[in-house]
Design an enzyme around this catalytic site. Structure first.
Site, short mmCIF file in Angstrom:
data_model
loop_
_atom_site.label_atom_id
_atom_site.label_comp_id
_atom_site.label_asym_id
_atom_site.label_seq_id
_atom_site.Cartn_x
_atom_site.Cartn_y
_atom_site.Cartn_z
N ARG A 7 0.59 -1.31 0.25
CA ARG A 7 0.09 0.12 -0.10
C ARG A 7 1.19 1.02 0.09
NH1 ARG A 7 -5.91 -0.53 1.70
NH2 ARG A 7 -6.01 -2.95 2.01
N GLU B 127 -4.05 16.53 16.28
CA GLU B 127 -3.76 15.98 15.23
C GLU B 127 -5.08 15.16 15.43
OE1 GLU B 127 -1.63 13.10 16.50
OE2 GLU B 127 -3.26 13.49 17.40
N MET B 128 -4.37 13.84 14.52
CA MET B 128 -5.25 12.69 14.02
C MET B 128 -4.70 10.92 14.76
SD MET B 128 -7.03 14.41 11.00
CE MET B 128 -8.23 13.60 11.12
N SER C 216 1.97 22.75 12.26
CA SER C 216 2.50 23.28 10.99
C SER C 216 0.96 24.60 11.02
CB SER C 216 1.70 21.86 9.89
OG SER C 216 0.95 21.74 10.54
N ASP C 217 -0.06 24.73 11.81
CA ASP C 217 -1.16 25.65 11.75
C ASP C 217 -1.71 25.81 12.97
OD1 ASP C 217 -2.03 22.57 10.67
OD2 ASP C 217 -3.61 23.27 10.70
#
Ligand code: HPA
Length: 237
Positions: A44, A179-180, A203-204
């Site tokens: 993948r 985040e995730m 990052s943001d």
């Protein structure tokens, strides 16, 4: 032996693995920092490499985005490949007011809006927590580098595009960044009696509507990666 998601044979993967979300970032870390890096997985496109850093074997593998994805890859590393330590290296959005773009966040704990913990059938709310060994080593490495860093709670969210706009509520509770992946990583580590840590570069800033350019991200990513690599080295061979 291999798994449905990983071609590696037992022994191909080091006891400490750095896990960026993006498999191409795994390739970048392997090419930039590791000596004699060998690719052990292409299933993948979730590239994984093992090499050495300062003489210590280290692997680096992508996790994909979100808790279901890191849940699969980290479960297999801990339970099928005898990996002891996983250090997630990723990006986070700033949530707390004093967290600036390009700062580093080291996550002591990971709150979540995900239902991942339901599988453990606990009669209460679980608190996903970092490994103290990894956390304290990372803090020492960040201090030695002189990086601007924060240590505390992050929010691992199931949604990037969220209809509810609840970030201000998490901010009130002292959450540093969003985040995730990390809550699932910490739960898998706890269940397998292994060690995990999440380190992020900001990052943001969704609340302030700010983001970094790809070029700016590159430098602050290096700080985070070097903190993670020094943490790996501190754990020894
Ligand atoms: N939300 C979720 N994950 C993220 C963000 C964000 O704003 N920034 C970086 N990772």
């Amino acid at each position: 032996m291999s798994t449905p998601h990983n071609n590696a044979k037992k022994g191909d993967i080091a006891k400490t693995v750095l896990m960026p979300g993006d498999p191409l970032r795994a390739k970048f870390i392997a090419e930039t920092y590791l000596d004699n890096a060998v690719c052990y997985n292409e299933v993948r496109g979730m590239l994984g490499f093992t090499g050495t850093y300062k003489g210590v074997p280290v692997s680096v593998q992508g996790s994909g985005m979100g808790m279901p994805s890191i849940g699969i890859y980290s479960w297999e590393l801990f339970n099928e490949y005898d990996v002891e330590n996983i250090i997630r290296v990723g990006t986070a959005g700033a949530v707390a007011d004093n967290v600036e773009l390009r700062d580093v966040i080291i996550s002591m704990s990971a709150s979540t809006n995900s239902n991942y913990a339901a599988q453990y059938r606990l009669p209460g709310t679980y608190a996903p927590t970092a490994s103290w060994t990894l956390l304290s080593a990372a803090v020492r490495a960040a201090e030695a580098k002189g990086s601007r860093f924060h240590v505390g709670n992050v929010l691992s969210s199931d949604t990037f595009y969220d209809d509810a706009n609840s970030l201000a509520d998490w901010q009130k509770m002292g959450v540093l960044g969003i985040e995730m992946e990390t809550a699932a990583l910490y739960m898998n580590a706890a269940r397998a009696k292994k060690n995990a840590l999440g380190i992020f570069t900001v990052s943001d800033c969704p609340l302030r509507g700010l983001s970094t350019s790809a070029e700016e991200r590159q430098t602050s990513f290096r700080d985070m990666m070097e903190i993670a690599l020094e943490t790996a080295v501190s754990l020894g061979k």
